[in-house]
Design a protein around this motif. Structure first.
Motif, PDB file in Angstrom:
ATOM      1  N   TYR A  40       0.984  -0.948  -0.102  1.00 46.89           N
ATOM      2  CA  TYR A  40      -0.179  -0.222   0.302  1.00 46.89           C
ATOM      3  C   TYR A  40       1.471   1.280   0.277  1.00 46.89           C
ATOM      4  O   TYR A  40       2.260   1.467   0.405  1.00 46.89           O
ATOM      5  CB  TYR A  40      -1.085  -0.092   1.403  1.00 46.89           C
ATOM      6  N   LEU A  41       0.780   2.455  -0.957  1.00 53.32           N
ATOM      7  CA  LEU A  41       1.854   3.889  -0.889  1.00 53.32           C
ATOM      8  C   LEU A  41       0.624   4.609  -1.208  1.00 53.32           C
ATOM      9  O   LEU A  41      -0.591   4.511  -1.970  1.00 53.32           O
ATOM     10  CB  LEU A  41       2.545   3.739  -1.943  1.00 53.32           C
ATOM     11  N   GLN A  42       0.234   5.876  -0.094  1.00 53.63           N
ATOM     12  CA  GLN A  42      -0.542   6.609  -0.606  1.00 53.63           C
ATOM     13  C   GLN A  42       0.318   8.066   0.027  1.00 53.63           C
ATOM     14  O   GLN A  42       1.236   8.400   1.319  1.00 53.63           O
ATOM     15  CB  GLN A  42      -1.782   7.307   0.744  1.00 53.63           C
ATOM     16  N   LEU A  77       2.679   3.775   3.966  1.00 56.10           N
ATOM     17  CA  LEU A  77       2.647   2.976   3.380  1.00 56.10           C
ATOM     18  C   LEU A  77       2.728   1.726   4.378  1.00 56.10           C
ATOM     19  O   LEU A  77       2.779   1.991   5.753  1.00 56.10           O
ATOM     20  CB  LEU A  77       4.348   2.649   3.223  1.00 56.10           C
ATOM     21  N   VAL A  78       2.274   0.500   3.485  1.00 59.18           N
ATOM     22  CA  VAL A  78       2.290  -0.918   4.656  1.00 59.18           C
ATOM     23  C   VAL A  78       2.933  -1.874   3.841  1.00 59.18           C
ATOM     24  O   VAL A  78       3.298  -2.435   2.501  1.00 59.18           O
ATOM     25  CB  VAL A  78       0.592  -0.968   4.821  1.00 59.18           C
ATOM     26  N   SER A  79       3.907  -2.304   4.461  1.00 63.51           N
ATOM     27  CA  SER A  79       4.896  -3.404   4.590  1.00 63.51           C
ATOM     28  C   SER A  79       4.533  -4.590   5.352  1.00 63.51           C
ATOM     29  O   SER A  79       5.431  -4.107   6.569  1.00 63.51           O
ATOM     30  CB  SER A  79       5.962  -2.990   3.914  1.00 63.51           C
ATOM     31  N   ALA A  80       4.745  -5.612   4.493  1.00 65.61           N
ATOM     32  CA  ALA A  80       4.813  -6.878   6.163  1.00 65.61           C
ATOM     33  C   ALA A  80       3.732  -6.206   7.245  1.00 65.61           C
ATOM     34  O   ALA A  80       4.037  -7.046   8.230  1.00 65.61           O
ATOM     35  CB  ALA A  80       6.498  -7.226   6.319  1.00 65.61           C
ATOM     36  N   GLY A  81       2.399  -6.175   6.928  1.00 65.77           N
ATOM     37  CA  GLY A  81       1.729  -6.017   8.045  1.00 65.77           C
ATOM     38  C   GLY A  81       1.693  -4.562   8.810  1.00 65.77           C
ATOM     39  O   GLY A  81       1.171  -4.214  10.055  1.00 65.77           O
ATOM     40  N   SER A 105       6.630   2.179  12.795  1.00 62.64           N
ATOM     41  CA  SER A 105       5.626   1.825  12.283  1.00 62.64           C
ATOM     42  C   SER A 105       4.249   1.495  13.977  1.00 62.64           C
ATOM     43  O   SER A 105       5.019   0.946  14.541  1.00 62.64           O
ATOM     44  CB  SER A 105       5.625   0.664  11.812  1.00 62.64           C
ATOM     45  N   ARG A 106       3.356   0.564  13.170  1.00 61.32           N
ATOM     46  CA  ARG A 106       2.706   0.197  14.043  1.00 61.32           C
ATOM     47  C   ARG A 106       1.309  -0.905  13.154  1.00 61.32           C
ATOM     48  O   ARG A 106       1.785  -0.861  12.000  1.00 61.32           O
ATOM     49  CB  ARG A 106       1.270   0.912  14.689  1.00 61.32           C
ATOM     50  N   GLU A 107       0.778  -1.812  13.662  1.00 64.49           N
ATOM     51  CA  GLU A 107       0.499  -3.275  13.365  1.00 64.49           C
ATOM     52  C   GLU A 107      -0.753  -2.380  12.455  1.00 64.49           C
ATOM     53  O   GLU A 107      -1.225  -1.965  12.657  1.00 64.49           O
ATOM     54  CB  GLU A 107      -0.087  -4.195  14.082  1.00 64.49           C
TER      55      GLU A 107
END
Length: 265
Positions: A40-42, A77-81, A105-107
């Motif tokens: 995910y990318l924004q 971004l989201v990577s590996a949860g 980061s956070r979950e």
């Protein structure tokens, strides 16, 4: 002493968050490197910045300023949860690359709660597979003897069941790498600045990895109810496992109207 400990505990997360900053400029491309695929990318302000996942290396994100700017923007971004939010500021001499996992980061749990029991999921999937009908809406793609088709969409208690069919007309078995689900722009005039994010089905009935020669198979994916915004589509991709980057990729695109016509189970 007790007061000092409490103060330190409250400030520590703020100090970590303040470190989630990177500099960008016009004459240098910055890369974020992740240990896992970025799903995910924004980007905060598309008038100031370009950012996109590198298609050949989905663990890389490239970022570049379009103009000199004051203040801040952001990228999420989201990577590996894990969910990462980075603050972007303009600087004349930024670093060339950053390791994403070095930032705080956070979950990232995009879908909270349970859909339904495993027994109910299995029962609904068996009922769907017992049917032979296809929807009147045709979504199909074929390439080099392999075809991917959306047969039907069903709805049960705000849970969506996507039934897909795969046909192998060749004399050689087809090895499946993965299915990927994306919410993406309908028209990507500026590919490097296109916004898309990945969905992850909560359940897959067969977990197919192989389609024998001269055969047809069906698979069911289960997702929570969803809404596809205007000017966007739900894209389903099927990737072949092959050496290098030579595998066939087939994709289907659905609009929100297709999902709203899901048949009740």
């Amino acid at each position: 002493m007790k007061k000092y400990n409490i103060t330190f505990f409250l400030l520590f997360p703020l100090i970590l968050f303040a470190e989630n900053q990177i500099k960008v400029c016009e004459n240098k491309v910055i890369h974020l490197i992740s240990e896992e695929e970025i799903t995910y990318l924004q980007l905060g302000n598309q008038d100031l910045l370009l950012a996109g996942i590198v298609p050949e290396h989905p663990n890389l994100v490239r970022i570049k300023a379009l103009v000199e700017f004051e203040g801040e923007s952001s990228i999420t971004l989201v990577s590996a949860g894990q969910l990462y939010t980075l603050i972007l500021t303009y600087g004349t001499d930024p670093e060339n690359a950053y390791l994403l996992q070095d930032f705080e980061s956070r979950e990232a749990d995009l879908y909270l709660g349970q859909l339904m029991s495993k027994e109910a999921l299995d029962d609904n999937c068996r009922r769907i597979l017992a049917r032979q009908k296809r929807s009147g809406r045709r979504h199909k793609m074929a390439k080099d003897g392999i075809s991917l088709e959306l047969r039907n969409i069903y709805l049960s208690n705000d849970v969506l069941f996507f039934e897909v069919g795969i046909k192998n007309d060749t004399d050689m078995g087809y090895d499946l790498e993965s299915f990927q689900w994306w919410i993406a722009d309908k028209r990507q005039f500026r590919a490097s600045n296109a916004q898309e994010y990945q969905l992850r089905p909560r359940f897959q009935y067969y977990s197919l990895a192989y389609v024998p020669a001269k055969s047809s198979v069906r698979e069911i994916f289960v997702l929570p109810k969803l809404n596809v915004p205007d000017q966007r589509v739900l894209r389903i991709e099927m990737l072949e496992k092959a050496l290098g980057n030579t595998g066939r990729k087939l994709s289907l695109e659905l609009e929100n109207g297709d999902i709203l016509k899901a048949e009740n189970l």
